[in-house]
Design a protein around this motif. Structure first.
Motif, PDB file in Angstrom:
ATOM      1  N   HIS A   1       0.853  -1.179   0.000  1.00 48.25           N
ATOM      2  CA  HIS A   1       0.000   0.000   0.000  1.00 48.25           C
ATOM      3  C   HIS A   1       0.890   1.230   0.000  1.00 48.25           C
ATOM      4  O   HIS A   1       1.669   1.436   0.925  1.00 48.25           O
ATOM      5  N   ARG A   2       0.787   2.052  -1.014  1.00 46.60           N
ATOM      6  CA  ARG A   2       1.676   3.204  -1.174  1.00 46.60           C
ATOM      7  C   ARG A   2       0.980   4.472  -0.725  1.00 46.60           C
ATOM      8  O   ARG A   2       0.924   5.454  -1.428  1.00 46.60           O
ATOM      9  N   GLU A   3       0.438   4.459   0.473  1.00 47.55           N
ATOM     10  CA  GLU A   3      -0.323   5.584   0.987  1.00 47.55           C
ATOM     11  C   GLU A   3       0.537   6.835   1.171  1.00 47.55           C
ATOM     12  O   GLU A   3       0.078   7.943   0.977  1.00 47.55           O
ATOM     13  N   TRP A   4       1.782   6.657   1.545  1.00 47.09           N
ATOM     14  CA  TRP A   4       2.646   7.791   1.867  1.00 47.09           C
ATOM     15  C   TRP A   4       3.565   8.189   0.726  1.00 47.09           C
ATOM     16  O   TRP A   4       4.491   8.970   0.904  1.00 47.09           O
ATOM     17  N   THR A   5       3.363   7.667  -0.454  1.00 44.55           N
ATOM     18  CA  THR A   5       4.186   8.022  -1.593  1.00 44.55           C
ATOM     19  C   THR A   5       3.532   9.178  -2.342  1.00 44.55           C
ATOM     20  O   THR A   5       2.377   9.090  -2.738  1.00 44.55           O
ATOM     21  N   HIS A   6       4.283  10.257  -2.533  1.00 41.58           N
ATOM     22  CA  HIS A   6       3.771  11.418  -3.258  1.00 41.58           C
ATOM     23  C   HIS A   6       4.210  11.341  -4.711  1.00 41.58           C
ATOM     24  O   HIS A   6       5.321  10.948  -5.013  1.00 41.58           O
ATOM     25  N   HIS A   7       3.333  11.747  -5.606  1.00 43.57           N
ATOM     26  CA  HIS A   7       3.653  11.760  -7.033  1.00 43.57           C
ATOM     27  C   HIS A   7       3.360  13.141  -7.592  1.00 43.57           C
ATOM     28  O   HIS A   7       2.505  13.858  -7.082  1.00 43.57           O
ATOM     29  N   GLY A   8       4.046  13.477  -8.665  1.00 41.81           N
ATOM     30  CA  GLY A   8       3.775  14.705  -9.401  1.00 41.81           C
ATOM     31  C   GLY A   8       3.896  15.965  -8.574  1.00 41.81           C
ATOM     32  O   GLY A   8       4.922  16.218  -7.940  1.00 41.81           O
ATOM     33  N   PRO A   9       2.851  16.783  -8.561  1.00 40.11           N
ATOM     34  CA  PRO A   9       2.921  18.062  -7.855  1.00 40.11           C
ATOM     35  C   PRO A   9       3.147  17.905  -6.353  1.00 40.11           C
ATOM     36  O   PRO A   9       3.800  18.728  -5.733  1.00 40.11           O
TER      37      PRO A   9
ATOM     38  N   LEU B   1       5.910  22.562 -12.225  1.00 40.71           N
ATOM     39  CA  LEU B   1       7.048  21.678 -12.455  1.00 40.71           C
ATOM     40  C   LEU B   1       6.678  20.230 -12.141  1.00 40.71           C
ATOM     41  O   LEU B   1       7.050  19.311 -12.876  1.00 40.71           O
ATOM     42  N   GLY B   2       5.940  20.001 -11.071  1.00 42.16           N
ATOM     43  CA  GLY B   2       5.512  18.648 -10.726  1.00 42.16           C
ATOM     44  C   GLY B   2       4.588  18.044 -11.767  1.00 42.16           C
ATOM     45  O   GLY B   2       4.709  16.864 -12.105  1.00 42.16           O
ATOM     46  N   LEU B   3       3.650  18.839 -12.283  1.00 41.86           N
ATOM     47  CA  LEU B   3       2.754  18.346 -13.335  1.00 41.86           C
ATOM     48  C   LEU B   3       3.519  17.994 -14.608  1.00 41.86           C
ATOM     49  O   LEU B   3       3.298  16.935 -15.203  1.00 41.86           O
ATOM     50  N   VAL B   4       4.418  18.874 -15.006  1.00 39.96           N
ATOM     51  CA  VAL B   4       5.197  18.627 -16.230  1.00 39.96           C
ATOM     52  C   VAL B   4       6.083  17.395 -16.059  1.00 39.96           C
ATOM     53  O   VAL B   4       6.183  16.553 -16.960  1.00 39.96           O
TER      54      VAL B   4
ATOM     55  N   ALA C   1       5.598  14.804 -14.051  1.00 39.39           N
ATOM     56  CA  ALA C   1       4.767  13.602 -14.025  1.00 39.39           C
ATOM     57  C   ALA C   1       4.312  13.214 -15.429  1.00 39.39           C
ATOM     58  O   ALA C   1       4.332  12.026 -15.792  1.00 39.39           O
ATOM     59  N   LEU C   2       3.906  14.194 -16.226  1.00 42.81           N
ATOM     60  CA  LEU C   2       3.498  13.900 -17.599  1.00 42.81           C
ATOM     61  C   LEU C   2       4.669  13.402 -18.439  1.00 42.81           C
ATOM     62  O   LEU C   2       4.525  12.465 -19.224  1.00 42.81           O
ATOM     63  N   ALA C   3       5.837  14.013 -18.268  1.00 42.35           N
ATOM     64  CA  ALA C   3       7.014  13.579 -19.021  1.00 42.35           C
ATOM     65  C   ALA C   3       7.412  12.156 -18.636  1.00 42.35           C
ATOM     66  O   ALA C   3       7.762  11.346 -19.500  1.00 42.35           O
ATOM     67  N   ALA C   4       7.353  11.838 -17.354  1.00 44.61           N
ATOM     68  CA  ALA C   4       7.689  10.482 -16.909  1.00 44.61           C
ATOM     69  C   ALA C   4       6.714   9.463 -17.491  1.00 44.61           C
ATOM     70  O   ALA C   4       7.121   8.378 -17.911  1.00 44.61           O
ATOM     71  N   ARG C   5       5.431   9.808 -17.542  1.00 41.73           N
ATOM     72  CA  ARG C   5       4.432   8.892 -18.092  1.00 41.73           C
ATOM     73  C   ARG C   5       4.665   8.667 -19.581  1.00 41.73           C
ATOM     74  O   ARG C   5       4.595   7.533 -20.066  1.00 41.73           O
ATOM     75  N   VAL C   6       4.972   9.730 -20.315  1.00 41.13           N
ATOM     76  CA  VAL C   6       5.209   9.602 -21.757  1.00 41.13           C
ATOM     77  C   VAL C   6       6.477   8.791 -22.010  1.00 41.13           C
ATOM     78  O   VAL C   6       6.488   7.895 -22.870  1.00 41.13           O
ATOM     79  N   LEU C   7       7.530   9.067 -21.267  1.00 38.41           N
ATOM     80  CA  LEU C   7       8.778   8.323 -21.458  1.00 38.41           C
ATOM     81  C   LEU C   7       8.609   6.854 -21.098  1.00 38.41           C
ATOM     82  O   LEU C   7       9.133   5.975 -21.789  1.00 38.41           O
ATOM     83  N   ARG C   8       7.894   6.573 -20.029  1.00 38.36           N
ATOM     84  CA  ARG C   8       7.670   5.183 -19.631  1.00 38.36           C
ATOM     85  C   ARG C   8       6.892   4.439 -20.708  1.00 38.36           C
ATOM     86  O   ARG C   8       7.213   3.303 -21.048  1.00 38.36           O
TER      87      ARG C   8
END
Length: 94
Positions: A5-13, A49-52, A54-61
């Motif tokens: 369970h990744r409750e404490w993991t922050h992503h993107g912004p 910066l966080g949004l950009v 996250a989107l770049a990581a998703r596209v690259l992945r």
């Protein structure tokens, strides 16, 4: 087994905004007469910066996965997969 369970993991912004207190304090230390505008601008810039990122990581992945799927070798024929090669174990001299 259940996935972690990744409750404490922050992503993107959220991950970028973790730097907000440090950067806003540093900005106010350097420019003490600037007022509230640098604090708000720092938060907004970090959110963007966080949004950009996250989107770049998703596209690259997605591109990496598509590239791996395209370069994967074709499946072996059933006869080649069933072939067994006997190899005698080697013994080491002491």
């Amino acid at each position: 087994m259940a996935a972690e369970h990744r409750e404490w993991t922050h992503h993107g912004p959220g991950r970028a905004l973790l730097w907000w207190p440090f950067l806003s304090f540093g900005t106010m230390a350097v420019f003490p007469d600037a007022g509230i505008a640098p604090i708000v601008a720092t938060g907004a810039a970090l959110a963007v910066l966080g949004l950009v990122a996250a989107l770049a990581a998703r596209v690259l992945r997605r591109r990496i996965l598509l590239h791996r799927a395209a370069t994967r070798p074709a499946a072996l024929p059933a006869t080649a997969a069933a072939t067994v090669i006997d190899v005698e174990p080697t013994t080491r001299a002491a």
